[in-house]
Design an enzyme around this catalytic site. Structure first.
Site, mmCIF file in Angstrom:
data_model
loop_
_atom_site.group_PDB
_atom_site.id
_atom_site.type_symbol
_atom_site.label_atom_id
_atom_site.label_comp_id
_atom_site.label_asym_id
_atom_site.label_seq_id
_atom_site.Cartn_x
_atom_site.Cartn_y
_atom_site.Cartn_z
ATOM 1 N N CYS A 78 8.232 31.067 60.367
ATOM 2 C CA CYS A 78 7.540 30.105 60.356
ATOM 3 C C CYS A 78 7.081 30.106 58.725
ATOM 4 C CB CYS A 78 6.197 29.922 61.029
ATOM 5 S SG CYS A 78 5.113 28.502 60.510
ATOM 6 N N CYS A 188 10.870 24.530 55.962
ATOM 7 C CA CYS A 188 10.511 24.634 56.937
ATOM 8 C C CYS A 188 11.190 24.907 58.151
ATOM 9 C CB CYS A 188 9.483 23.310 57.362
ATOM 10 S SG CYS A 188 8.762 23.177 58.874
HETATM 11 N N1 DGL Z 1 8.058 25.800 61.500
HETATM 12 C C1 DGL Z 1 6.987 25.679 60.567
HETATM 13 C C2 DGL Z 1 7.488 26.131 59.193
HETATM 14 O O1 DGL Z 1 8.309 26.785 58.847
HETATM 15 C C3 DGL Z 1 6.200 24.431 60.723
HETATM 16 C C4 DGL Z 1 4.782 24.523 60.310
HETATM 17 C C5 DGL Z 1 3.997 23.682 60.856
HETATM 18 O O2 DGL Z 1 3.806 23.725 62.075
HETATM 19 O O3 DGL Z 1 3.545 22.696 60.423
HETATM 20 O O4 DGL Z 1 6.668 26.130 58.256
#
Ligand code: DGL
Length: 278
Positions: A78, A188
């Site tokens: 993440c 993301c």
């Molecule tokens: N998958 C997360 C990232 O790479 C998402 C973050 C979120 O929950 O806003 O930033």
């Protein structure tokens, strides 16, 4: 203390929800002999619109939970949690930790004039980690920050199939389509699941980049450095063990995670077999 006897232990992987499943697929593809415990914190998603302290606290809760599975290493799959919490996680936990950041470096290597558009959560783009990277790499390109609030929620819902998702992405990306050749960084891990739609809107001339392969390679480097890379010959095992957990603890979230994992592994043309642990 990490010793060679730790090599058979699994790798922990976490994200605010299902996004990190795209990273997990890449890890399995590159390191199929490792075992994995994945935790998606869908109850608390999205992280990207929260404040840094909240994200730190959530990241600690999830990591503590994963530690109960005896993990030998951690991948923070993440970008948002990495920006907010990786330094503190590294100080607190005595295992190798791989963090993520938008793949700006390969983007700059590819494009030395024109525009690089970085799609990410508001927090990732606001944080020092991203901004110092961006200043460090600055060349003749224009780096455009494109925060996408609301996009993670749409992807969490059903993996990104809803009609409103295309409209949302068109509003964001069509203004850039007139440019000759853009590089778009998917900063993301959730956005990887809507790559096809982004590609359709941005056009064939746009180049889409993400950091998943780089993350898998970094994990491999660290496991080698700590001498805890797992190796067993294919006849001995022949499948990759994966345990999928989600704070929502709902069957549909777990089923969606598995569907996305298998779909992504198919896209990578992975020929191995998965064994899901309960
Ligand atoms: N998958 C997360 C990232 O790479 C998402 C973050 C979120 O929950 O806003 O930033």
């Amino acid at each position: 203390m990490m010793t060679e006897s730790c090599s058979s232990l699994p790798i922990g992987v976490f994200d605010s929800g299902i996004g990190g499943i795209s990273v997990l697929a890449e890890l399995i593809y590159c390191l199929p002999e490792e075992g994995y415990v994945y935790y998606g914190d869908s109850v608390n998603a999205p992280y990207g619109v929260r404040n840094k302290d909240e994200i730190k606290e959530l990241s600690f809760q999830v990591t503590n939970h994963l530690m109960k599975y005896g993990i030998k290493g951690l991948v923070v799959a993440c970008n948002t949690a990495s920006s907010a919490a990786v330094n503190e996680l590294r100080e607190a936990f005595n295992i190798p930790i791989v963090a993520m950041e938008p793949a700006l470096k390969p983007a700059v290597e590819l494009q030395n004039t024109g525009k690089i558009i970085v799609m990410a959560t508001p927090l990732t783009l606001m944080e020092k980690k991203f901004n110092s990277l961006s200043n460090r790499l600055n060349n003749n390109t224009e780096i455009i920050k494109l925060p996408c609030p609301g996009l993670v929620e749409m992807i969490e819902e059903d993996g990104g199939k809803g009609p409103e998702l295309k409209e949302y992405l068109e509003a964001l990306l069509l203004p850039f389509k007139k440019d000759d050749r853009n590089v778009i960084v998917l900063g993301c891990t959730h956005y990887i699941f809507v790559k096809d739609i982004i590609r359709e809107i941005a056009g064939e001339q746009a180049c889409l980049i993400d950091g998943n392969r780089g993350t898998a390679r970094q994990l491999e480097r660290l496991l080698k450095q700590y001498q805890i890379l797992r190796s067993c010959n294919k006849e001995e095992k022949g499948y990759t063990e994966v345990k999928i957990l989600n704070s929502a603890n709902e069957n549909n979230k777990l089923a969606l995670s598995k569907t996305l994992l298998e779909k992504h592994l198919n896209l990578l043309e992975w020929k191995g077999q998965l064994k899901y642990l309960r």
